[in-house]
Write a protein that holds these residues in place. Structure first.
Motif, PDB file in Angstrom:
ATOM      1  N   GLN A  91       0.821  -1.207   0.000  1.00  0.00           N
ATOM      2  CA  GLN A  91       0.000   0.000   0.000  1.00  0.00           C
ATOM      3  C   GLN A  91       0.859   1.262   0.000  1.00  0.00           C
ATOM      4  O   GLN A  91       0.512   2.254  -0.644  1.00  0.00           O
ATOM      5  CB  GLN A  91      -0.960   0.004   1.186  1.00  0.00           C
ATOM      6  CG  GLN A  91      -2.068  -1.014   1.028  1.00  0.00           C
ATOM      7  CD  GLN A  91      -3.030  -1.007   2.198  1.00  0.00           C
ATOM      8  OE1 GLN A  91      -2.689  -0.621   3.314  1.00  0.00           O
ATOM      9  NE2 GLN A  91      -4.253  -1.451   1.944  1.00  0.00           N
ATOM     10  N   LEU A  92       1.966   1.230   0.717  1.00  0.00           N
ATOM     11  CA  LEU A  92       2.848   2.399   0.764  1.00  0.00           C
ATOM     12  C   LEU A  92       3.436   2.686  -0.618  1.00  0.00           C
ATOM     13  O   LEU A  92       3.630   3.848  -0.980  1.00  0.00           O
ATOM     14  CB  LEU A  92       3.968   2.187   1.787  1.00  0.00           C
ATOM     15  CG  LEU A  92       4.880   3.379   2.047  1.00  0.00           C
ATOM     16  CD1 LEU A  92       4.074   4.570   2.563  1.00  0.00           C
ATOM     17  CD2 LEU A  92       5.962   3.000   3.049  1.00  0.00           C
ATOM     18  N   ALA A  93       3.691   1.656  -1.397  1.00  0.00           N
ATOM     19  CA  ALA A  93       4.246   1.839  -2.747  1.00  0.00           C
ATOM     20  C   ALA A  93       3.277   2.604  -3.643  1.00  0.00           C
ATOM     21  O   ALA A  93       3.709   3.218  -4.629  1.00  0.00           O
ATOM     22  CB  ALA A  93       4.579   0.490  -3.363  1.00  0.00           C
ATOM     23  N   ASN A  94       1.984   2.603  -3.314  1.00  0.00           N
ATOM     24  CA  ASN A  94       0.991   3.323  -4.106  1.00  0.00           C
ATOM     25  C   ASN A  94       0.865   4.792  -3.718  1.00  0.00           C
ATOM     26  O   ASN A  94       0.117   5.529  -4.348  1.00  0.00           O
ATOM     27  CB  ASN A  94      -0.380   2.651  -3.982  1.00  0.00           C
ATOM     28  CG  ASN A  94      -0.396   1.285  -4.618  1.00  0.00           C
ATOM     29  OD1 ASN A  94       0.242   1.058  -5.636  1.00  0.00           O
ATOM     30  ND2 ASN A  94      -1.123   0.365  -4.007  1.00  0.00           N
ATOM     31  N   LEU A  95       1.577   5.205  -2.686  1.00  0.00           N
ATOM     32  CA  LEU A  95       1.514   6.596  -2.230  1.00  0.00           C
ATOM     33  C   LEU A  95       2.751   7.352  -2.715  1.00  0.00           C
ATOM     34  O   LEU A  95       3.836   6.773  -2.831  1.00  0.00           O
ATOM     35  CB  LEU A  95       1.439   6.654  -0.704  1.00  0.00           C
ATOM     36  CG  LEU A  95       0.211   6.004  -0.064  1.00  0.00           C
ATOM     37  CD1 LEU A  95       0.300   6.092   1.449  1.00  0.00           C
ATOM     38  CD2 LEU A  95      -1.067   6.666  -0.551  1.00  0.00           C
ATOM     39  N   PRO A  96       2.609   8.643  -2.971  1.00  0.00           N
ATOM     40  CA  PRO A  96       3.769   9.417  -3.416  1.00  0.00           C
ATOM     41  C   PRO A  96       4.788   9.587  -2.279  1.00  0.00           C
ATOM     42  O   PRO A  96       4.408   9.677  -1.109  1.00  0.00           O
ATOM     43  CB  PRO A  96       3.170  10.769  -3.811  1.00  0.00           C
ATOM     44  CG  PRO A  96       1.893  10.864  -3.032  1.00  0.00           C
ATOM     45  CD  PRO A  96       1.397   9.458  -2.874  1.00  0.00           C
ATOM     46  N   ALA A  97       6.047   9.619  -2.640  1.00  0.00           N
ATOM     47  CA  ALA A  97       7.099   9.887  -1.648  1.00  0.00           C
ATOM     48  C   ALA A  97       7.099  11.393  -1.414  1.00  0.00           C
ATOM     49  O   ALA A  97       7.638  12.162  -2.210  1.00  0.00           O
ATOM     50  CB  ALA A  97       8.446   9.403  -2.162  1.00  0.00           C
ATOM     51  N   SER A  98       6.459  11.812  -0.329  1.00  0.00           N
ATOM     52  CA  SER A  98       6.317  13.244  -0.055  1.00  0.00           C
ATOM     53  C   SER A  98       6.282  13.482   1.453  1.00  0.00           C
ATOM     54  O   SER A  98       6.147  12.550   2.245  1.00  0.00           O
ATOM     55  CB  SER A  98       5.027  13.774  -0.685  1.00  0.00           C
ATOM     56  OG  SER A  98       3.902  13.205  -0.055  1.00  0.00           O
ATOM     57  N   ALA A  99       6.382  14.754   1.801  1.00  0.00           N
ATOM     58  CA  ALA A  99       6.287  15.137   3.214  1.00  0.00           C
ATOM     59  C   ALA A  99       4.901  14.804   3.762  1.00  0.00           C
ATOM     60  O   ALA A  99       4.762  14.418   4.925  1.00  0.00           O
ATOM     61  CB  ALA A  99       6.578  16.627   3.378  1.00  0.00           C
ATOM     62  N   ALA A 100       3.864  14.923   2.928  1.00  0.00           N
ATOM     63  CA  ALA A 100       2.502  14.608   3.374  1.00  0.00           C
ATOM     64  C   ALA A 100       2.378  13.125   3.725  1.00  0.00           C
ATOM     65  O   ALA A 100       1.727  12.773   4.713  1.00  0.00           O
ATOM     66  CB  ALA A 100       1.489  14.988   2.294  1.00  0.00           C
ATOM     67  N   THR A 101       3.016  12.264   2.946  1.00  0.00           N
ATOM     68  CA  THR A 101       2.991  10.835   3.249  1.00  0.00           C
ATOM     69  C   THR A 101       3.738  10.566   4.548  1.00  0.00           C
ATOM     70  O   THR A 101       3.262   9.822   5.410  1.00  0.00           O
ATOM     71  CB  THR A 101       3.601  10.024   2.090  1.00  0.00           C
ATOM     72  OG1 THR A 101       2.806  10.239   0.923  1.00  0.00           O
ATOM     73  CG2 THR A 101       3.636   8.542   2.407  1.00  0.00           C
ATOM     74  N   THR A 102       4.907  11.180   4.710  1.00  0.00           N
ATOM     75  CA  THR A 102       5.689  11.006   5.937  1.00  0.00           C
ATOM     76  C   THR A 102       4.903  11.487   7.149  1.00  0.00           C
ATOM     77  O   THR A 102       4.859  10.800   8.179  1.00  0.00           O
ATOM     78  CB  THR A 102       7.032  11.761   5.835  1.00  0.00           C
ATOM     79  OG1 THR A 102       7.742  11.270   4.700  1.00  0.00           O
ATOM     80  CG2 THR A 102       7.862  11.578   7.088  1.00  0.00           C
ATOM     81  N   ASN A 103       4.269  12.651   7.039  1.00  0.00           N
ATOM     82  CA  ASN A 103       3.463  13.169   8.156  1.00  0.00           C
ATOM     83  C   ASN A 103       2.296  12.230   8.465  1.00  0.00           C
ATOM     84  O   ASN A 103       1.963  12.016   9.631  1.00  0.00           O
ATOM     85  CB  ASN A 103       2.937  14.568   7.832  1.00  0.00           C
ATOM     86  CG  ASN A 103       4.029  15.617   7.834  1.00  0.00           C
ATOM     87  OD1 ASN A 103       5.102  15.414   8.400  1.00  0.00           O
ATOM     88  ND2 ASN A 103       3.781  16.735   7.171  1.00  0.00           N
ATOM     89  N   GLY A 104       1.682  11.676   7.440  1.00  0.00           N
ATOM     90  CA  GLY A 104       0.597  10.724   7.654  1.00  0.00           C
ATOM     91  C   GLY A 104       1.078   9.476   8.370  1.00  0.00           C
ATOM     92  O   GLY A 104       0.402   8.952   9.262  1.00  0.00           O
ATOM     93  N   LEU A 105       2.263   8.985   8.002  1.00  0.00           N
ATOM     94  CA  LEU A 105       2.823   7.806   8.674  1.00  0.00           C
ATOM     95  C   LEU A 105       3.085   8.085  10.151  1.00  0.00           C
ATOM     96  O   LEU A 105       2.844   7.219  11.001  1.00  0.00           O
ATOM     97  CB  LEU A 105       4.117   7.368   7.977  1.00  0.00           C
ATOM     98  CG  LEU A 105       3.951   6.803   6.565  1.00  0.00           C
ATOM     99  CD1 LEU A 105       5.314   6.611   5.912  1.00  0.00           C
ATOM    100  CD2 LEU A 105       3.172   5.501   6.589  1.00  0.00           C
ATOM    101  N   VAL A 106       3.550   9.277  10.462  1.00  0.00           N
ATOM    102  CA  VAL A 106       3.813   9.646  11.863  1.00  0.00           C
ATOM    103  C   VAL A 106       2.503   9.705  12.648  1.00  0.00           C
ATOM    104  O   VAL A 106       2.421   9.205  13.778  1.00  0.00           O
ATOM    105  CB  VAL A 106       4.585  10.985  11.942  1.00  0.00           C
ATOM    106  CG1 VAL A 106       4.646  11.508  13.369  1.00  0.00           C
ATOM    107  CG2 VAL A 106       5.979  10.832  11.355  1.00  0.00           C
ATOM    108  N   VAL A 107       1.472  10.296  12.053  1.00  0.00           N
ATOM    109  CA  VAL A 107       0.169  10.368  12.720  1.00  0.00           C
ATOM    110  C   VAL A 107      -0.365   8.952  12.964  1.00  0.00           C
ATOM    111  O   VAL A 107      -0.880   8.645  14.042  1.00  0.00           O
ATOM    112  CB  VAL A 107      -0.835  11.208  11.900  1.00  0.00           C
ATOM    113  CG1 VAL A 107      -2.253  11.045  12.430  1.00  0.00           C
ATOM    114  CG2 VAL A 107      -0.434  12.670  11.922  1.00  0.00           C
ATOM    115  N   GLY A 108      -0.245   8.085  11.972  1.00  0.00           N
ATOM    116  CA  GLY A 108      -0.698   6.706  12.129  1.00  0.00           C
ATOM    117  C   GLY A 108       0.048   5.966  13.219  1.00  0.00           C
ATOM    118  O   GLY A 108      -0.541   5.206  13.999  1.00  0.00           O
TER     119      GLY A 108
END
Length: 182
Positions: free
Chosen positions: A142-159
């Motif tokens: 699922q992570l491979a389907n998301l763009p490599a961006s600050a928004a993805t990183t921030n979402g991972l931290v929130v999760g």
């Protein structure tokens, strides 16, 4: 799918209102096909992916519950922990509702999908350690389907935060207390 008017269906059966016999038959065939497809995916080890990542994590959690032969009360609790954690993760980003238990600051734009997959992976892996490898595989896919961006990183931290605090909150809630009756 075409609905027949009240009276007789195309096959001669009596219909009540807009009900017809044919849609039920189609639904059963689709259900069988879905079951066969799911079995093929499980045997080949290919992770199931839907447009909604929550459904993929539901399926994995239900697989874990079945394989571990988890009692119904505990299974319900585990699903509740998963969904409460996912809700607080997404709600911390969207902020549309009152949080169930926690609200986190994403520190900038954040992707809700990233928060979902991180929280779900951590919760499933903690509650069912035997499924950690499958959870990691689904997470990676699922992570491979998301763009490599600050928004993805921030979402991972929130999760990650949502999973940690939801599990921490439920850890000492007395659910595993054994009460002996006489």
């Amino acid at each position: 799918m075409q609905w027949e008017p009240a009276g007789l269906c195309a096959n001669g059966d009596e219909a009540l209102g807009l009900e017809a016999v044919q849609p039920v038959r189609i639904q059963r065939r689709a259900s069988s096909f879905t079951g066969v497809l799911t079995a093929i995916l499980l045997v080949t080890g290919i992770p199931r992916l839907t447009a909604n990542p929550i459904l993929d994590w539901d399926a994995l959690m239900l697989d874990a519950i079945r394989e571990a032969n988890t009692a119904p009360t505990l299974a319900t609790r585990h699903l509740a922990i998963l969904h409460a954690g996912l809700f607080d993760a997404v709600n911390s980003i969207d902020r549309l509702y009152q949080p169930y238990r926690f609200q986190f600051n994403p520190g900038g734009p954040a992707t809700p999908e990233a928060a979902v997959i991180r929280a779900a992976r951590d919760i499933v892996s903690t509650l069912y350690p035997g499924f950690a490898a499958r959870a990691q595989q689904l997470f990676t896919t699922q992570l491979a389907n998301l763009p490599a961006s600050a928004a993805t990183t921030n979402g991972l931290v929130v999760g990650e935060d949502a999973a940690f605090w939801m599990l921490e909150d439920r850890y000492g809630d007395g659910a595993s207390t054994e009460v002996f009756y006489v």
